[in-house]
Design a protein around this motif. Sequence first.
Motif, PDB file in Angstrom:
ATOM      1  N   ALA A  76       0.813  -1.243  -0.076  1.00 62.45           N
ATOM      2  CA  ALA A  76      -0.051  -0.023  -0.008  1.00 62.45           C
ATOM      3  C   ALA A  76       1.104   1.189   0.107  1.00 62.45           C
ATOM      4  N   TYR A  77       2.062   1.239   0.414  1.00 64.67           N
ATOM      5  CA  TYR A  77       2.968   2.560   0.235  1.00 64.67           C
ATOM      6  C   TYR A  77       4.353   2.166  -0.605  1.00 64.67           C
ATOM      7  N   PRO A  78       4.581   3.450  -1.296  1.00 67.86           N
ATOM      8  CA  PRO A  78       5.680   3.426  -2.193  1.00 67.86           C
ATOM      9  C   PRO A  78       7.074   3.311  -1.329  1.00 67.86           C
ATOM     10  N   HIS A  79       7.938   2.473  -1.639  1.00 68.60           N
ATOM     11  CA  HIS A  79       9.415   2.675  -1.025  1.00 68.60           C
ATOM     12  C   HIS A  79       9.393   2.443   0.528  1.00 68.60           C
ATOM     13  N   LEU A  80       8.359   1.767   0.781  1.00 65.67           N
ATOM     14  CA  LEU A  80       8.493   1.469   2.357  1.00 65.67           C
ATOM     15  C   LEU A  80       8.624  -0.085   2.450  1.00 65.67           C
ATOM     16  N   TYR A  81       9.465  -0.639   3.318  1.00 62.27           N
ATOM     17  CA  TYR A  81       9.816  -1.879   3.491  1.00 62.27           C
ATOM     18  C   TYR A  81       9.852  -2.356   5.033  1.00 62.27           C
ATOM     19  N   ALA A  82       9.490  -3.750   5.317  1.00 57.53           N
ATOM     20  CA  ALA A  82       9.318  -4.023   6.725  1.00 57.53           C
ATOM     21  C   ALA A  82      10.157  -5.386   6.629  1.00 57.53           C
ATOM     22  N   ILE A  83      11.169  -5.662   7.681  1.00 55.41           N
ATOM     23  CA  ILE A  83      11.945  -7.010   7.564  1.00 55.41           C
ATOM     24  C   ILE A  83      12.057  -7.461   9.184  1.00 55.41           C
ATOM     25  N   GLY A  84      12.520  -8.621   9.087  1.00 58.15           N
ATOM     26  CA  GLY A  84      12.744  -9.159  10.351  1.00 58.15           C
ATOM     27  C   GLY A  84      11.432  -9.679  11.298  1.00 58.15           C
ATOM     28  N   GLU A  85      11.672  -9.617  12.551  1.00 58.51           N
ATOM     29  CA  GLU A  85      10.772 -10.361  13.380  1.00 58.51           C
ATOM     30  C   GLU A  85       9.369  -9.525  13.693  1.00 58.51           C
ATOM     31  N   MET A  86       9.434  -8.248  13.249  1.00 56.74           N
ATOM     32  CA  MET A  86       8.340  -7.553  13.186  1.00 56.74           C
ATOM     33  C   MET A  86       7.292  -7.893  12.393  1.00 56.74           C
ATOM     34  N   LEU A  87       7.539  -8.794  11.270  1.00 59.57           N
ATOM     35  CA  LEU A  87       6.598  -9.352  10.486  1.00 59.57           C
ATOM     36  C   LEU A  87       5.971 -10.494  11.018  1.00 59.57           C
ATOM     37  N   ASP A  88       5.055 -11.075  10.861  1.00 61.10           N
ATOM     38  CA  ASP A  88       4.231 -12.087  11.492  1.00 61.10           C
ATOM     39  C   ASP A  88       4.807 -13.549  11.076  1.00 61.10           C
ATOM     40  N   ILE A  89       5.973 -13.802  11.264  1.00 57.90           N
ATOM     41  CA  ILE A  89       6.763 -14.703  10.896  1.00 57.90           C
ATOM     42  C   ILE A  89       7.452 -15.285  12.109  1.00 57.90           C
ATOM     43  N   ASP A  90       7.542 -16.463  12.619  1.00 57.55           N
ATOM     44  CA  ASP A  90       8.241 -16.860  13.704  1.00 57.55           C
ATOM     45  C   ASP A  90       8.590 -18.310  13.383  1.00 57.55           C
ATOM     46  N   GLY A  91       9.878 -18.714  13.805  1.00 55.51           N
ATOM     47  CA  GLY A  91      10.444 -19.893  13.753  1.00 55.51           C
ATOM     48  C   GLY A  91      10.688 -20.557  15.034  1.00 55.51           C
ATOM     49  N   VAL A  92      11.336 -21.964  14.992  1.00 49.72           N
ATOM     50  CA  VAL A  92      11.482 -22.569  16.190  1.00 49.72           C
ATOM     51  C   VAL A  92      12.989 -22.323  16.591  1.00 49.72           C
ATOM     52  N   CYS A  93      13.403 -23.005  17.579  1.00 43.44           N
ATOM     53  CA  CYS A  93      14.915 -22.626  18.022  1.00 43.44           C
ATOM     54  C   CYS A  93      15.835 -23.336  16.878  1.00 43.44           C
ATOM     55  N   GLY A  94      17.128 -22.860  16.739  1.00 44.24           N
ATOM     56  CA  GLY A  94      17.923 -23.346  15.780  1.00 44.24           C
ATOM     57  C   GLY A  94      18.493 -22.481  14.958  1.00 44.24           C
ATOM     58  N   GLY A  95      18.549 -21.180  15.115  1.00 44.80           N
ATOM     59  CA  GLY A  95      18.835 -20.376  14.049  1.00 44.80           C
ATOM     60  C   GLY A  95      17.912 -19.766  13.026  1.00 44.80           C
TER      61      GLY A  95
END
Length: 386
Positions: free
Chosen positions: A341-360
């Motif tokens: 919805a927005y030009p030239h605006l990105y979001a990365i890392g843990e603030m996204l609704d993505i989470d993984g298990v332990c192990g890197g």
Amino acid sequence: MLSLHKQKKIKVKIAIVGAGAAGLFLAALLSKHPQLQIYVLEKSTKTGTKLKASGGGKANLLNAHISGDCYNNAAFVNKLLQQVDGNKVLQAFHDMGLATVTDEEGRIYPASLYAPAVVEVLYANMKNNVHILTETEVKTLEYRSSGWHVGGVDMFFDRLVLATGTPAGMIRKNRAGYNDYLSCLDIKINAYKPSLTGFKIKHYPAMLHGCRTRAVVKLWQGKTLLFEERGELTFKEDGVSGIVILNASAIYNRLKNKNGCYLMVNFLYYDERFDIQQYLQQHASLCGVVHPKINELYCKQHIDVQNYRMDIEEPYDYEFAQVCTGGIDTEELTADFELKAYPHLYAIGEMLDIDGVCGGYNLFFAFASAYTVAQNIVYGDKNSEH
Ligand SMILES: Cc1cc2nc3c(=O)[nH]c(=O)nc-3n(C[C@H](O)[C@H](O)[C@H](O)COP(=O)(O)OP(=O)(O)OC[C@H]3O[C@@H](n4cnc5c(N)ncnc54)[C@H](O)[C@@H]3O)c2cc1C
């Protein structure tokens, strides 16, 4: 639009909000391109704080066996892996001069086994086109015709990358209002919940406090087996933790209905068919086969050490969590982590609704999303939907 690597003469101003794993990695990657002026805006006095504390101070950077199944949103991560796999992230670190080692379970660490060394390497790869401004909290964002205006520094940028993480690992005072600045944007943000955390256990036998032992752990909901893994457990004052439990909590936290969940623990992890009755015909206790505290519990309460049930009261709170579930919904993003919805605006890392298990897996996601944005900023908007 002409990609930046062809626009040799024009200076492009980029702000990265948040000097954590994702933000610092991105700054180091972009720094190679002299036509970019990079500002990293960090609210705290320190940078790379979680990265320095990760992996018990050793930083488990990524894993040799990354797959989408290790995350809450396999489809999104599998798509990312087609663009950026573990080898690309690892190669980027090696190019920056970081040597790594891999353990027998595929976990990859800096060869020094010292997490702060990773932050030092990232800094060493930043040239004088990177400006890190600490104690600079971003409070508002607004797109104006000349670019993104960032309140807090009162500056304009051509590109803006958000990398502000989540309140995982924080005490109540520090997590109040976390990421509230995102209310300037009309995007879907899923509620945060602590993940990769221990469990408080109902009717917990306090005598287990301090016991650290290996076991096979199963997470059941009623008659459905949700999770099974072997690993180390740490018994606390009122519940249980350890990597295997943190991984069980990731599965538990994703359940909409959490009723009837319990852990089943086999302390005889090394031989699941161990014949305990036969053993007890020859020996007075189990002190030769389990941790002394487990033996004590067996002697006092006659627990079944091969099927010891622990009913979950609740997961431990944010301050004990390594990550959060929830955050910016991935539907808001292009494959290049730009907000649709927005030009030239990105979001990365843990603030996204993505989470993984332990192990890197969580650091890998922070680095891989940063890598993708660096490619997009430098080489063009191939996945842009604007
Ligand atoms: C104890 C612990 C151990 C861990 N161990 C591992 C591990 O071994 N392997 C693994 O894969 N993962 C591990 N994790 C998870 C991993 O550290 C995180 O997923 C990762 O650091 C997230 O990186 P990030 O850059 O997205 O966010 P963060 O590292 O949280 O960085 C976000 C930055 O943004 C700043 N910020 C926030 N709001 C603003 C604002 N408004 N303005 C300016 N700055 C702002 C914050 O101060 C912070 O510096 C661990 C986590 C913890 C807590």
